[in-house]
Scaffold this motif. Structure first.
Motif, mmCIF file in Angstrom:
data_model
loop_
_atom_site.group_PDB
_atom_site.id
_atom_site.type_symbol
_atom_site.label_atom_id
_atom_site.label_comp_id
_atom_site.label_asym_id
_atom_site.label_seq_id
_atom_site.Cartn_x
_atom_site.Cartn_y
_atom_site.Cartn_z
ATOM 1 N N PRO A 209 0.804 -1.232 0.000
ATOM 2 C CA PRO A 209 0.000 0.000 0.000
ATOM 3 C C PRO A 209 0.834 1.278 0.000
ATOM 4 O O PRO A 209 0.421 2.281 -0.583
ATOM 5 C CB PRO A 209 -0.820 -0.123 1.292
ATOM 6 C CG PRO A 209 -0.891 -1.597 1.556
ATOM 7 C CD PRO A 209 0.417 -2.150 1.090
ATOM 8 N N HIS A 210 2.009 1.253 0.629
ATOM 9 C CA HIS A 210 2.797 2.487 0.717
ATOM 10 C C HIS A 210 3.453 2.868 -0.605
ATOM 11 O O HIS A 210 4.039 3.951 -0.722
ATOM 12 C CB HIS A 210 3.876 2.361 1.813
ATOM 13 C CG HIS A 210 4.937 1.357 1.524
ATOM 14 N ND1 HIS A 210 4.776 0.004 1.744
ATOM 15 C CD2 HIS A 210 6.192 1.498 1.009
ATOM 16 C CE1 HIS A 210 5.878 -0.646 1.406
ATOM 17 N NE2 HIS A 210 6.748 0.238 0.955
ATOM 18 N N ASP A 219 9.328 12.553 -4.822
ATOM 19 C CA ASP A 219 9.379 11.904 -3.507
ATOM 20 C C ASP A 219 10.513 10.882 -3.514
ATOM 21 O O ASP A 219 10.342 9.745 -3.950
ATOM 22 C CB ASP A 219 8.032 11.232 -3.219
ATOM 23 C CG ASP A 219 7.919 10.722 -1.792
ATOM 24 O OD1 ASP A 219 8.970 10.458 -1.166
ATOM 25 O OD2 ASP A 219 6.787 10.554 -1.304
ATOM 26 N N ARG A 222 9.835 7.557 -1.657
ATOM 27 C CA ARG A 222 8.950 6.647 -2.379
ATOM 28 C C ARG A 222 9.711 5.945 -3.503
ATOM 29 O O ARG A 222 9.540 4.744 -3.721
ATOM 30 C CB ARG A 222 7.747 7.400 -2.938
ATOM 31 C CG ARG A 222 6.712 6.504 -3.617
ATOM 32 C CD ARG A 222 5.572 7.334 -4.172
ATOM 33 N NE ARG A 222 4.831 7.994 -3.108
ATOM 34 C CZ ARG A 222 3.833 7.432 -2.452
ATOM 35 N NH1 ARG A 222 3.440 6.216 -2.753
ATOM 36 N NH2 ARG A 222 3.196 8.090 -1.496
ATOM 37 N N HIS A 225 11.738 3.174 -2.038
ATOM 38 C CA HIS A 225 10.916 2.021 -1.641
ATOM 39 C C HIS A 225 10.542 1.185 -2.872
ATOM 40 O O HIS A 225 10.592 -0.056 -2.830
ATOM 41 C CB HIS A 225 9.645 2.497 -0.933
ATOM 42 C CG HIS A 225 9.882 3.017 0.452
ATOM 43 N ND1 HIS A 225 10.663 2.361 1.372
ATOM 44 C CD2 HIS A 225 9.434 4.156 1.068
ATOM 45 C CE1 HIS A 225 10.683 3.050 2.510
ATOM 46 N NE2 HIS A 225 9.952 4.143 2.336
#
Length: 253
Positions: A209-210, A219, A222, A225
């Motif tokens: 979800p993140h 970002d 992000r 990730h």
């Protein structure tokens, strides 16, 4: 005979493509001229059905030209009306036809995304992304000093855009590994019916979800990730390719 077969299949592919284009032109033009949501959605469904017919014809001549059975696993339980993000390794233009044949009738017609244009998609869609960004070759692999034996370094930018644009609509990522145990075929090799064994391994992966939504271009956290998520998949994929190639060599002894 193989040259004649190649010429015939090339003619068949060309005729099929021209026919599909001719049939798709009117609804595509109507979609452009009348941008109302109801018209757009209806035309999208028509265009998808026509594209599916194009794939079905291609699958028929590929089956006739390449009698060696393909090993396709992991496609059970897929939803023909689902929303999927498809990620695959990339070695040849043949990959595209292999993916279309493997998923035909099991997920929506595969689309190559065009950045923010994805936001206009209103019908179930499967979006394909070749994370390496280019076809694998020994020269590119050496130039990159790739961390992987059978893959180029992954590029997560395009995938990040897809997650930012449509992320919450995707049911899952389909992590696809394509292996040609007897060597990577050229498109002409496929047309001539000289392509050997093909293995397609599909694994459904939940999208964390993140990683959904947001704007990865602005970002940094992000982007990191997403990159770590893809790199973990790439390590698994590299081991899988190594194992599949070793199993094929063992079976031939």
């Amino acid at each position: 005979m193989s040259l004649l077969r190649g010429a015939f299949n090339r003619l068949l592919l060309g005729a099929n493509t021209l026919l599909a284009f001719a049939l798709m032109a009117p609804p595509a033009l109507l979609k452009l001229l009348v941008p109302a949501d109801g018209v757009r959605t209806g035309r999208d469904r028509v265009l998808n059905r026509l594209a599916g017919g194009w794939v079905a014809v291609n699958n028929a001549w590929i089956a006739g030209a390449c009698p060696v059975p393909w090993q396709i696993r992991g496609i059970e339980g897929l939803n023909p009306r689902g929303w999927y993000l498809v990620s695959s390794n990339h070695q040849s233009w043949v990959d595209i036809l292999v993916l279309q044949r493997s998923f035909h009738g099991r997920i929506p017609f595969l689309k190559f995304f065009l950045k923010r244009e994805l936001i206009w998609v209103r019908v179930p869609t499967a979006v394909i992304n070749f994370v390496e960004g280019t076809r694998f070759t020994a020269a590119k692999h050496a130039a990159q000093s790739s961390s992987y034996r059978h893959l180029l370094e992954p590029r997560s930018g395009g995938l990040g855009v897809a997650l930012a644009t449509m992320g919450e609509q995707f049911e899952a990522m389909l992590d696809v590994t394509i292996v040609y145990p007897e060597g990577t075929p050229s498109f002409w090799t496929l047309l001539c019916g000289r392509m050997g064994a093909v293995t397609v391994d599909v694994r459904q992966r939940a999208i964390p979800p993140h990683l959904l939504g947001g704007d990865p271009s602005g970002d940094k956290a992000r982007r990191q990730h997403i990159r770590k998520w893809i790199e973990a998949q790439w390590k698994d994929k590299d081991r899988l390719i190594r194992g599949l190639l070793a199993a094929h060599r063992g079976a031939r002894r």
